[in-house]
Design a protein around this motif. Sequence first.
Motif, PDB file in Angstrom:
ATOM      1  N   SER A 243       0.779  -1.011   0.070  1.00 35.06           N
ATOM      2  CA  SER A 243      -0.009   0.029   0.049  1.00 35.06           C
ATOM      3  C   SER A 243       0.721   1.465  -0.156  1.00 35.06           C
ATOM      4  O   SER A 243       0.600   2.236  -0.783  1.00 35.06           O
ATOM      5  CB  SER A 243      -0.982   0.115   1.248  1.00 35.06           C
TER       6      SER A 243
ATOM      7  N   TRP B 181     -16.540  -8.773  -3.609  1.00 35.40           N
ATOM      8  CA  TRP B 181     -15.270  -8.067  -3.471  1.00 35.40           C
ATOM      9  C   TRP B 181     -14.617  -7.441  -4.646  1.00 35.40           C
ATOM     10  O   TRP B 181     -14.467  -6.191  -4.840  1.00 35.40           O
ATOM     11  CB  TRP B 181     -14.051  -8.711  -2.475  1.00 35.40           C
TER      12      TRP B 181
ATOM     13  N   ASP C  55     -14.085  -3.569  -6.234  1.00 34.82           N
ATOM     14  CA  ASP C  55     -12.799  -3.342  -6.930  1.00 34.82           C
ATOM     15  C   ASP C  55     -12.930  -2.750  -8.252  1.00 34.82           C
ATOM     16  O   ASP C  55     -12.440  -1.864  -8.780  1.00 34.82           O
ATOM     17  CB  ASP C  55     -11.720  -4.497  -6.929  1.00 34.82           C
TER      18      ASP C  55
ATOM     19  N   LEU D 285     -13.268   5.570   1.078  1.00 42.14           N
ATOM     20  CA  LEU D 285     -12.193   4.894   1.314  1.00 42.14           C
ATOM     21  C   LEU D 285     -12.142   3.929   2.562  1.00 42.14           C
ATOM     22  O   LEU D 285     -11.983   2.680   2.642  1.00 42.14           O
ATOM     23  CB  LEU D 285     -10.809   5.719   1.630  1.00 42.14           C
ATOM     24  N   LEU D 286     -12.775   4.407   3.879  1.00 43.54           N
ATOM     25  CA  LEU D 286     -13.152   3.540   4.824  1.00 43.54           C
ATOM     26  C   LEU D 286     -14.133   2.362   4.562  1.00 43.54           C
ATOM     27  O   LEU D 286     -13.810   1.298   4.842  1.00 43.54           O
ATOM     28  CB  LEU D 286     -13.526   4.473   5.965  1.00 43.54           C
TER      29      LEU D 286
ATOM     30  N   SER E 240     -12.631  -0.187   2.630  1.00 46.38           N
ATOM     31  CA  SER E 240     -11.572  -0.829   3.323  1.00 46.38           C
ATOM     32  C   SER E 240     -11.896  -2.092   4.279  1.00 46.38           C
ATOM     33  O   SER E 240     -11.428  -2.812   4.628  1.00 46.38           O
ATOM     34  CB  SER E 240     -10.588   0.086   4.035  1.00 46.38           C
TER      35      SER E 240
END
Length: 323
Positions: free
Chosen positions: A48, A313, A317, A205-206, A209
């Motif tokens: 990352s 998932w 993405d 983003l959170l 994630s």
Amino acid sequence: MAFLALISAFPPLSTVLYIPALPQMVKALDTTQTSVNMTLSMFFLFYSVGLLFWGPLSEKFGRKPILLSGLTIYVFASVFCAFSQNVEQLIAGRIVQALGGSAGTVVATAIVKDLYSGREREKVMAIIMSMVIIAPMVAPVLGALLLKYTSWRTIFLMLAAIGVAALLRSMIFQETLSGKFTGSVIGSWCRLFVVLKNPGFSSLLLIFSLAPVALMAFLASASYIYIDGFGLTEGQFSLFFAFNATCAMVGPTIYMRMRRHIKPKMIITGCFILMAVCGIVVSVAVGMQVTLHPPRRSQRALLTHWAPLSCVWRQNDAKVVGA
């Protein structure tokens, strides 16, 4: 496009390929599961970091120099991992390997941005990600095959060989960046913190994630549970793992079809609801089967319910990267 898929596949290759070997590595390095799992955790962490590090550099110096630099680092780090004498050296090698491998992901995404725009860019990214999914399908089976005849060290030599192949292909790659960034690279890195101050970006983003957290926990514990706990061989475990990856390969395809008729926001909301329901079903099903049946039967229920999660998932993405 196959070249872009190859350099984008370093993260799954660098993790899934050696997952069947984790229990063996604990014994070979005379260490603990926690220490060996650090080779996974540190890889994801510094991968990352590498994405943030290489991004501005690729805008400043071009795609090709960054790709060649990253792949060279990756190859040497993979060889270092193969000859590590203790878990500390292996962790250090994995950190460097992650930093090098992340350059491939950055450059692959940047090349798509250079060559495509709008709906076409999103379509290309979805296709590339579908091709990348082949890596976690094949990698565990290949890793288990290598373990049958060699040791875990050969797996890292295999990663080095894949890195060399990508490096040789990169040497004939034509630069796609037409106008290089003329500002300060340090200034670009500092602007990353400005972006984080954007509430809309930070919240998104959170949210996105949260989903991979369960996946990371699964990757770190799966080989111990199925090999040490359920008594599967490395080969049997690799087939179960490949089944999940096969289902995940359908994710981008499902998304591309659904977005023609349904708004992306509704798709994402529905996916998170499905993930929550699947998580509850997995917990209840596994708990009941562990209580009523021997562990060898409960393994089927666990992997069967993980398959749709991985598909969800990958769909998420595809949306985020392709946007």
